[in-house]
Design an enzyme around this catalytic site. Structure first.
Site, PDB file in Angstrom:
ATOM      1  N   HIS A 122       2.518   6.437   4.254  1.00 38.21           N
ATOM      2  CA  HIS A 122       3.447   6.148   5.355  1.00 38.21           C
ATOM      3  C   HIS A 122       4.051   7.415   5.974  1.00 38.21           C
ATOM      4  O   HIS A 122       4.714   7.324   7.015  1.00 38.21           O
ATOM      5  CB  HIS A 122       4.583   5.239   4.883  1.00 38.21           C
ATOM      6  N   ASP A 159      -4.004  -0.826   0.699  1.00 33.98           N
ATOM      7  CA  ASP A 159      -2.607  -1.192   0.459  1.00 33.98           C
ATOM      8  C   ASP A 159      -2.219  -2.346   1.383  1.00 33.98           C
ATOM      9  O   ASP A 159      -2.727  -2.458   2.503  1.00 33.98           O
ATOM     10  CB  ASP A 159      -1.716   0.013   0.736  1.00 33.98           C
ATOM     11  N   HIS A 161       0.487  -2.775   2.974  1.00 37.60           N
ATOM     12  CA  HIS A 161       1.207  -2.264   4.155  1.00 37.60           C
ATOM     13  C   HIS A 161       0.315  -1.285   4.910  1.00 37.60           C
ATOM     14  O   HIS A 161      -0.406  -0.485   4.302  1.00 37.60           O
ATOM     15  CB  HIS A 161       2.497  -1.560   3.733  1.00 37.60           C
ATOM     16  N   ASP A 243      -0.505  -3.674  -3.928  1.00 34.23           N
ATOM     17  CA  ASP A 243       0.540  -4.634  -3.568  1.00 34.23           C
ATOM     18  C   ASP A 243       0.022  -5.811  -2.741  1.00 34.23           C
ATOM     19  O   ASP A 243       0.805  -6.659  -2.328  1.00 34.23           O
ATOM     20  CB  ASP A 243       1.697  -3.948  -2.839  1.00 34.23           C
TER      21      ASP A 243
END
Length: 308
Positions: A122, A159, A161, A243
């Site tokens: 990120h 991931d 996200h 996740d």
């Protein structure tokens, strides 16, 4: 050849507030899950600032250093915190990926898994966010290109996200293909298929909330694997976030541990066809401790199988 496990105890010194999902116990559980495996165990070096500057301006590096408190914890943004040990942890995290690239391309090992924190996907050019300080995977990709002189590198980020940071850091890099699958809608709100990079070098795969392994497998078979074959990378970097697991508290995808195993196996098979089986994987998210540990072990077992 073997699979390397690259980590450092200083990654456990990055402390976040009580109740924060990106906590020390994450890495402890991953390392415990891998402790009995026959891996080439390597201590992560600190990344050089010149390597951080592959993707980040010096002003961001200086800002991150200045954000480290002498004691307690300091909030960098809504989700991202620093403690006295965070600077060295971040240097080790990025350094682990650089070391993994060196080891794989120097044929010391077949592939590598970087068990590190803080994660990286990120972090944008001049912005720490989403628990991330520096773009670990993107730094590794640029190291492939700049230090080793290869022509094409791919990042596959599974991931839950969107890897907005990796996309931002490599948006203008025609030699890097960035492929990410992510739940949509979900924080950080990016990752639409229309986001394609300056050189058509970004492929985003949105996945609907509550969708599971079947939908993921179909999307990868229809879009990701053909795009990798078309691009012909000389090394594949995996941003391995776990996740998307059905037990994870921060999202709503319904993958099982065996889905991570299947995806790793397929990526290893592709790497065998395309780039002499050269893979570097680095830990991103995963916030249910049991699911994280089980999924990371399945991931590493498949890396080991590909290296045998």
């Amino acid at each position: 050849m073997s699979t390397a496990l690259i980590t450092h105890a200083e990654c456990l010194e990055h402390v976040t507030p009580n109740g924060h999902p990106e906590r020390v116990a994450r890495l402890e559980h991953v390392l415990h899950a891998l402790q009995d495996l026959e891996l080439t165990r390597v201590t992560a070096p600190e990344v050089d600032e010149a390597q951080l500057r592959y993707v980040h301006p010096q002003s961001h590096i200086d800002a991150m250093r200045a954000a480290i408190p002498d004691e307690g914890v300091h909030q960098i943004d809504a989700d991202t915190w620093a403690s006295p040990g965070s600077w060295r942890a971040a240097l080790r995290a990025a350094g682990a990926v650089v070391k993994a690239v060196d080891m794989v391309l120097d044929e010391e090992v077949q592939n590598a898994f970087c068990a590190i924190r803080p994660p990286g996907h990120h972090a944008e050019k001049a912005t720490a966010m989403g628990f991330c300080f520096f773009g670990n995977a993107a730094i590794g990709a640029k190291h492939v290109l700049e230090a080793h002189g290869l022509s094409r590198v791919a990042i596959v980020d599974f991931d839950v996200h969107h890897g907005n940071g990796t996309q931002d850091l490599l948006w203008d890099e025609a030699r890097a293909l960035v492929i990410t699958s992510q739940q949509m809608p979900l924080w950080p709100g990016s990752g639409h298929p229309s986001e394609r990079g300056a050189h058509d070098n970004v492929l985003n795969i949105p996945l609907a909330p509550r969708s599971g392994g079947a939908e993921m497998r179909a999307a990868y078979e229809a879009q990701v694997f053909p795009r990798l074959r078309e691009f012909q990378p000389e090394l594949i970097i995996i941003s391995a976030g776990f996740d998307a697991h059905q037990d994870d508290p921060l999202a709503e995808l319904q993958w099982a541990t065996e889905d991570f195993r299947w995806l790793t196996r397929e990526l290893c098979a592709l790497a065998g066809d395309l780039c002499e089986a050269r893979i570097v994987s680095t830990l991103e998210g995963g916030y249910d401790l049991s699911a994280l540990a089980d999924s990371a072990r399945a991931h590493v077992e498949e890396l080991m199988e590909a290296a045998s």
